[in-house]
Design a protein around this motif. Structure first.
Motif, PDB file in Angstrom:
ATOM      1  N   THR A  92       6.352  -0.760   5.761  1.00  0.00           N
ATOM      2  CA  THR A  92       5.439  -1.664   6.468  1.00  0.00           C
ATOM      3  C   THR A  92       4.307  -0.925   7.173  1.00  0.00           C
ATOM      4  OG1 THR A  92       6.873  -1.629   8.425  1.00  0.00           O
ATOM      5  CG2 THR A  92       7.239  -3.404   6.819  1.00  0.00           C
ATOM      6  N   ASP A  93       4.205   0.374   6.951  1.00  0.00           N
ATOM      7  CA  ASP A  93       3.145   1.189   7.556  1.00  0.00           C
ATOM      8  C   ASP A  93       2.260   1.724   6.432  1.00  0.00           C
ATOM      9  OD1 ASP A  93       2.099   2.905   9.958  1.00  0.00           O
ATOM     10  OD2 ASP A  93       2.452   4.331   8.310  1.00  0.00           O
ATOM     11  N   VAL A  94       0.956   1.547   6.555  1.00  0.00           N
ATOM     12  CA  VAL A  94       0.053   1.911   5.472  1.00  0.00           C
ATOM     13  C   VAL A  94       0.050   3.414   5.201  1.00  0.00           C
ATOM     14  CG1 VAL A  94      -1.991   2.093   6.963  1.00  0.00           C
ATOM     15  CG2 VAL A  94      -2.263   1.569   4.523  1.00  0.00           C
ATOM     16  N   ASP A  95       0.169   4.241   6.239  1.00  0.00           N
ATOM     17  CA  ASP A  95       0.187   5.683   6.014  1.00  0.00           C
ATOM     18  C   ASP A  95       1.470   6.113   5.293  1.00  0.00           C
ATOM     19  OD1 ASP A  95      -2.311   6.194   7.174  1.00  0.00           O
ATOM     20  OD2 ASP A  95      -1.436   6.223   9.187  1.00  0.00           O
ATOM     21  N   GLU A  96       2.575   5.474   5.629  1.00  0.00           N
ATOM     22  CA  GLU A  96       3.831   5.754   4.920  1.00  0.00           C
ATOM     23  C   GLU A  96       3.709   5.326   3.456  1.00  0.00           C
ATOM     24  OE1 GLU A  96       8.593   4.555   5.045  1.00  0.00           O
ATOM     25  OE2 GLU A  96       7.251   3.934   6.673  1.00  0.00           O
ATOM     26  N   LEU A  97       3.049   4.195   3.228  1.00  0.00           N
ATOM     27  CA  LEU A  97       2.844   3.727   1.863  1.00  0.00           C
ATOM     28  C   LEU A  97       1.979   4.715   1.082  1.00  0.00           C
ATOM     29  CD1 LEU A  97       3.050   1.576  -0.359  1.00  0.00           C
ATOM     30  CD2 LEU A  97       1.042   0.468   0.657  1.00  0.00           C
ATOM     31  N   LEU A  98       0.918   5.208   1.685  1.00  0.00           N
ATOM     32  CA  LEU A  98       0.036   6.159   1.006  1.00  0.00           C
ATOM     33  C   LEU A  98       0.783   7.440   0.644  1.00  0.00           C
ATOM     34  CD1 LEU A  98      -3.194   5.651   3.132  1.00  0.00           C
ATOM     35  CD2 LEU A  98      -2.899   5.025   0.727  1.00  0.00           C
ATOM     36  N   ALA A  99       1.658   7.904   1.526  1.00  0.00           N
ATOM     37  CA  ALA A  99       2.463   9.094   1.230  1.00  0.00           C
ATOM     38  C   ALA A  99       3.408   8.823   0.059  1.00  0.00           C
ATOM     39  CB  ALA A  99       3.248   9.520   2.469  1.00  0.00           C
ATOM     40  N   GLU A 100       3.989   7.619   0.032  1.00  0.00           N
ATOM     41  CA  GLU A 100       4.879   7.237  -1.069  1.00  0.00           C
ATOM     42  C   GLU A 100       4.107   7.163  -2.385  1.00  0.00           C
ATOM     43  OE1 GLU A 100       8.377   5.667  -3.061  1.00  0.00           O
ATOM     44  OE2 GLU A 100       7.989   6.948  -1.326  1.00  0.00           O
ATOM     45  N   LEU A 101       2.883   6.689  -2.343  1.00  0.00           N
ATOM     46  CA  LEU A 101       2.070   6.594  -3.552  1.00  0.00           C
ATOM     47  C   LEU A 101       1.684   7.979  -4.066  1.00  0.00           C
ATOM     48  CD1 LEU A 101      -0.260   3.575  -2.675  1.00  0.00           C
ATOM     49  CD2 LEU A 101       1.892   3.582  -3.950  1.00  0.00           C
ATOM     50  N   GLU A 102       1.488   8.922  -3.157  1.00  0.00           N
ATOM     51  CA  GLU A 102       1.199  10.292  -3.583  1.00  0.00           C
ATOM     52  C   GLU A 102       2.406  10.891  -4.309  1.00  0.00           C
ATOM     53  OE1 GLU A 102      -0.366  14.580  -1.751  1.00  0.00           O
ATOM     54  OE2 GLU A 102      -0.188  12.804  -0.472  1.00  0.00           O
ATOM     55  N   ARG A 103       3.606  10.657  -3.789  1.00  0.00           N
ATOM     56  CA  ARG A 103       4.815  11.128  -4.469  1.00  0.00           C
ATOM     57  C   ARG A 103       4.948  10.466  -5.841  1.00  0.00           C
ATOM     58  NH1 ARG A 103       6.780  10.942   0.925  1.00  0.00           N
ATOM     59  NH2 ARG A 103       7.468   8.769   0.686  1.00  0.00           N
TER      60      ARG A 103
ATOM     61  N   LEU B 167      -0.166   0.558  -7.637  1.00  0.00           N
ATOM     62  CA  LEU B 167      -0.946   1.015  -6.479  1.00  0.00           C
ATOM     63  C   LEU B 167      -1.237   2.504  -6.536  1.00  0.00           C
ATOM     64  CD1 LEU B 167       0.710  -0.894  -3.475  1.00  0.00           C
ATOM     65  CD2 LEU B 167      -1.620  -1.200  -4.338  1.00  0.00           C
ATOM     66  N   SER B 168      -0.329   3.269  -7.128  1.00  0.00           N
ATOM     67  CA  SER B 168      -0.514   4.732  -7.194  1.00  0.00           C
ATOM     68  C   SER B 168      -1.737   5.116  -8.018  1.00  0.00           C
ATOM     69  CB  SER B 168       0.734   5.398  -7.771  1.00  0.00           C
ATOM     70  OG  SER B 168       0.850   5.173  -9.164  1.00  0.00           O
ATOM     71  N   GLN B 169      -2.222   4.198  -8.842  1.00  0.00           N
ATOM     72  CA  GLN B 169      -3.384   4.473  -9.679  1.00  0.00           C
ATOM     73  C   GLN B 169      -4.701   4.064  -9.018  1.00  0.00           C
ATOM     74  OE1 GLN B 169      -2.787   6.148 -12.769  1.00  0.00           O
ATOM     75  NE2 GLN B 169      -0.886   6.241 -11.574  1.00  0.00           N
ATOM     76  N   PHE B 170      -4.606   3.467  -7.833  1.00  0.00           N
ATOM     77  CA  PHE B 170      -5.792   3.021  -7.123  1.00  0.00           C
ATOM     78  C   PHE B 170      -6.240   4.077  -6.115  1.00  0.00           C
ATOM     79  CE2 PHE B 170      -4.479  -1.740  -7.551  1.00  0.00           C
ATOM     80  CZ  PHE B 170      -4.808  -1.701  -8.890  1.00  0.00           C
ATOM     81  N   SER B 171      -7.488   4.008  -5.733  1.00  0.00           N
ATOM     82  CA  SER B 171      -8.002   4.886  -4.687  1.00  0.00           C
ATOM     83  C   SER B 171      -7.418   4.477  -3.344  1.00  0.00           C
ATOM     84  CB  SER B 171      -9.527   4.796  -4.625  1.00  0.00           C
ATOM     85  OG  SER B 171      -9.923   3.496  -4.185  1.00  0.00           O
ATOM     86  N   GLU B 172      -7.449   5.386  -2.377  1.00  0.00           N
ATOM     87  CA  GLU B 172      -6.961   5.050  -1.038  1.00  0.00           C
ATOM     88  C   GLU B 172      -7.760   3.886  -0.460  1.00  0.00           C
ATOM     89  OE1 GLU B 172      -6.817   6.968   3.455  1.00  0.00           O
ATOM     90  OE2 GLU B 172      -6.587   8.313   1.726  1.00  0.00           O
ATOM     91  N   GLU B 173      -9.055   3.867  -0.740  1.00  0.00           N
ATOM     92  CA  GLU B 173      -9.890   2.781  -0.222  1.00  0.00           C
ATOM     93  C   GLU B 173      -9.417   1.428  -0.751  1.00  0.00           C
ATOM     94  OE1 GLU B 173     -14.612   1.405  -0.137  1.00  0.00           O
ATOM     95  OE2 GLU B 173     -13.946   3.035  -1.451  1.00  0.00           O
ATOM     96  N   ARG B 174      -9.100   1.378  -2.057  1.00  0.00           N
ATOM     97  CA  ARG B 174      -8.641   0.117  -2.648  1.00  0.00           C
ATOM     98  C   ARG B 174      -7.272  -0.278  -2.096  1.00  0.00           C
ATOM     99  NH1 ARG B 174      -8.889  -4.858  -3.559  1.00  0.00           N
ATOM    100  NH2 ARG B 174      -7.826  -5.647  -5.414  1.00  0.00           N
TER     101      ARG B 174
END
Length: 253
Positions: free
Chosen positions: A172-183, A146-153
């Protein structure tokens, strides 16, 4: 069963539903399947007869089980993944070096599948997981992908498949997931700290070839042994080295 979707073929959906019941139960009779799917016995029997004719189901007395015809299709599909062939020796080497479970995970249609694994020194039947689906956010390999995908994807995948909870630590929260993917992107690997199974930690890194993610390698083990500190200080370097070698093999095949 709901067969009202105008974009799908109801008979095909029913056939796969029958296959799903046989998989879940390890075998079943006509009545059991009919009750499970709320279908008539005659309808179930027709689907089973077709599957038997195609060698995808075998009959033993009154019970039906999945047949080796399905294995033929599955093997063909897996063999079509170049990353599968290239990753097998790396998976085995990592498992031997670490003594832990090592997995090759790939993504398709927003879900993760365990394509190949080695149990290392552990008495674990990895074949029970090979070929099974899981949500990408639940494990380190999936998050690495997932970290290699765009935020939109990523948001599209979440909208389609959700973020189901498996443990108290599941994201279980999408914003928390996005922050984890950035790390994950910043350090090159993802962690799974009891997010899928209580007592299990894992570390995963994406396999990228020609700017496309081909899958991920992950190392998993007991949390008291594969601690978060060891993931960062010891296993990360081993994993990233294996992934880099694999990416070179994909490039110069």
């Amino acid at each position: 069963m709901d067969e009202t979707d105008p974009q799908t073929v109801g008979a095909v959906e029913t056939t796969f539903a029958v296959i799903g019941v046989l998989q879940d139960r390890g075998g079943a009779g006509v009545t059991e399947i009919a009750n499970e799917l709320d279908l008539s016995k005659s309808a179930v029997h027709k689907h089973l007869a077709t599957l038997v004719d195609q060698r995808c189901v075998v009959q033993r007395g009154d019970e039906y089980r999945l047949g080796l015809g399905l294995f033929q299709y599955g093997s063909f599909v897996r063999n079509g993944y170049d990353v599968f062939h290239k990753a097998k020796p790396r998976v085995r080497e990592l498992a031997e070096e670490t003594g832990e479970m090592v997995w090759l995970i790939v993504e398709e249609n927003g879900m993760a599948m365990y394509l190949f694994g080695d149990g290392g020194s552990l008495d674990i039947n990895v074949d029970s997981l090979v070929g099974t689906w899981t949500h990408l956010h639940l494990n380190s390999g999936g998050k690495a992908i997932l970290s290699q995908f765009s935020e939109e994807r990523v948001r599209e995948i979440v909208d389609e498949h959700g973020l189901p909870r498996r443990t108290a630590r599941t994201i279980t929260d999408v914003d928390e997931l996005l922050a984890e993917l950035e790390r994950t992107r910043d350090r090159g690997y993802a962690l799974n700290l009891e997010e899928d199974l209580t007592g299990i930690h894992a570390i995963g890194a994406p396999i990228v070839h020609r700017e496309e993610v081909q899958g991920a390698l992950s190392i998993a083990g007991a949390a008291n042994r594969l601690t978060e500190e060891r993931c960062h200080d010891e296993y990360a370097d081993r994993l990233l080295t294996a992934v880099n070698d694999l990416e070179l093999n994909l490039t110069y095949r």
